[in-house]
Design a protein around this motif. Sequence first.
Motif, mmCIF file in Angstrom:
data_model
loop_
_atom_site.group_PDB
_atom_site.id
_atom_site.type_symbol
_atom_site.label_atom_id
_atom_site.label_comp_id
_atom_site.label_asym_id
_atom_site.label_seq_id
_atom_site.Cartn_x
_atom_site.Cartn_y
_atom_site.Cartn_z
ATOM 1 N N GLN A 1 0.828 -1.202 0.000
ATOM 2 C CA GLN A 1 0.000 0.000 0.000
ATOM 3 C C GLN A 1 0.866 1.257 0.000
ATOM 4 N N LEU A 2 1.929 1.242 0.819
ATOM 5 C CA LEU A 2 2.831 2.395 0.869
ATOM 6 C C LEU A 2 3.545 2.588 -0.464
ATOM 7 N N ARG A 3 3.941 1.455 -1.094
ATOM 8 C CA ARG A 3 4.586 1.562 -2.409
ATOM 9 C C ARG A 3 3.612 2.167 -3.439
ATOM 10 N N ALA A 4 2.358 1.696 -3.403
ATOM 11 C CA ALA A 4 1.363 2.219 -4.346
ATOM 12 C C ALA A 4 1.134 3.708 -4.102
ATOM 13 N N GLU A 5 1.013 4.095 -2.819
ATOM 14 C CA GLU A 5 0.820 5.507 -2.499
ATOM 15 C C GLU A 5 2.036 6.324 -2.927
ATOM 16 N N GLY A 6 3.229 5.768 -2.723
ATOM 17 C CA GLY A 6 4.448 6.459 -3.134
ATOM 18 C C GLY A 6 4.524 6.616 -4.642
ATOM 19 N N SER A 7 4.138 5.541 -5.359
ATOM 20 C CA SER A 7 4.149 5.600 -6.822
ATOM 21 C C SER A 7 3.154 6.640 -7.332
ATOM 22 N N ALA A 8 1.961 6.678 -6.722
ATOM 23 C CA ALA A 8 0.950 7.662 -7.128
ATOM 24 C C ALA A 8 1.443 9.082 -6.848
ATOM 25 N N ALA A 9 2.066 9.263 -5.677
ATOM 26 C CA ALA A 9 2.593 10.587 -5.331
ATOM 27 C C ALA A 9 3.694 10.998 -6.305
ATOM 28 N N ALA A 10 4.545 10.012 -6.686
ATOM 29 C CA ALA A 10 5.630 10.304 -7.634
ATOM 30 C C ALA A 10 5.056 10.698 -8.993
ATOM 31 N N GLN A 11 4.022 9.979 -9.446
ATOM 32 C CA GLN A 11 3.387 10.305 -10.725
ATOM 33 C C GLN A 11 2.782 11.713 -10.687
#
Length: 291
Positions: A194-204
């Motif tokens: 979940q943290l990776r997904a949130e991080g990826s979304a934030a990066a995008q």
Amino acid sequence: MGKIITTVLLIAFGLLVLGLSAFSVDQRETAIVFELGKVVQIVKEPGLHFKVPFIQSIKTFDNRVQTMDAVSPELFNTIEKKNVLVDNYVKWRIDNVEQFYKSVGGDKRIAEARLHNTVNDVLRQEFGKRTVQEVISGKRDEVMDNVRTVADADARAIGVHVIDVRLRRVDFPDDISNAVYERMKSERKTVANQLRAEGSAAAQKIRADAEQQKEVILADAYSKAQQLQGEGDAKASSIYAAAYGANPEFYAFYKSMEAYKQSFRSKSDFLVVDPSSAFFKYMKDPKASSK
């Protein structure tokens, strides 16, 4: 000669009796003096003492604090019907030597067996009315205090004082521990994903914002460049116009020089024109009129 032998024998007998009569008590011990199997004296003071030889006998007991470790962790059930492994130890010492001897025959193993049973029974009761969280951390001190109080009250009957009861370890059995570990591992993995997904979304989002800002900055820069270029061209035209108005002949000459410069920029450049063309008038005569 006979008197001398008799005297020697009497002295030897006296020394033998004295040796059989004397006994010492260490400061870490308490002694019981028995006479024909009955307790007649309790000796607590360390040092040299005496007894009646052949009639009285001595037995000593260690009065230091003893530690009784559990042979192996015991399995207890909590109020949630969950099994936990409990490893404990008990600190105890002999408080009443005479009572200790009369109750368990002075046998330390019998005393510890009774203590073990009492402590386990009380622990089973205490764990049975508490949750896992309470026995592990929440009310652990309360559990130990209750066990010590009850165990000490029972131990007094055999002349023993229970000083402390401690839970060395409270843990789940191996099969439950493995299941808990796997569940925790799965939960941590879910949180990590979940943290990776949130991080990826934030990066995008950050990259998109950066691209948008880049386009805005470039558009602004291009607009300003065009504006400045327009202003420069206008100013240049204004200067050219002013120069032409002030001296048309010089302006015509300057423009012809610029034309020559642009036309013959490279040695390989060439023009096919009529030599009498007006293009070459300043090359033929620098003082030529613009007419």
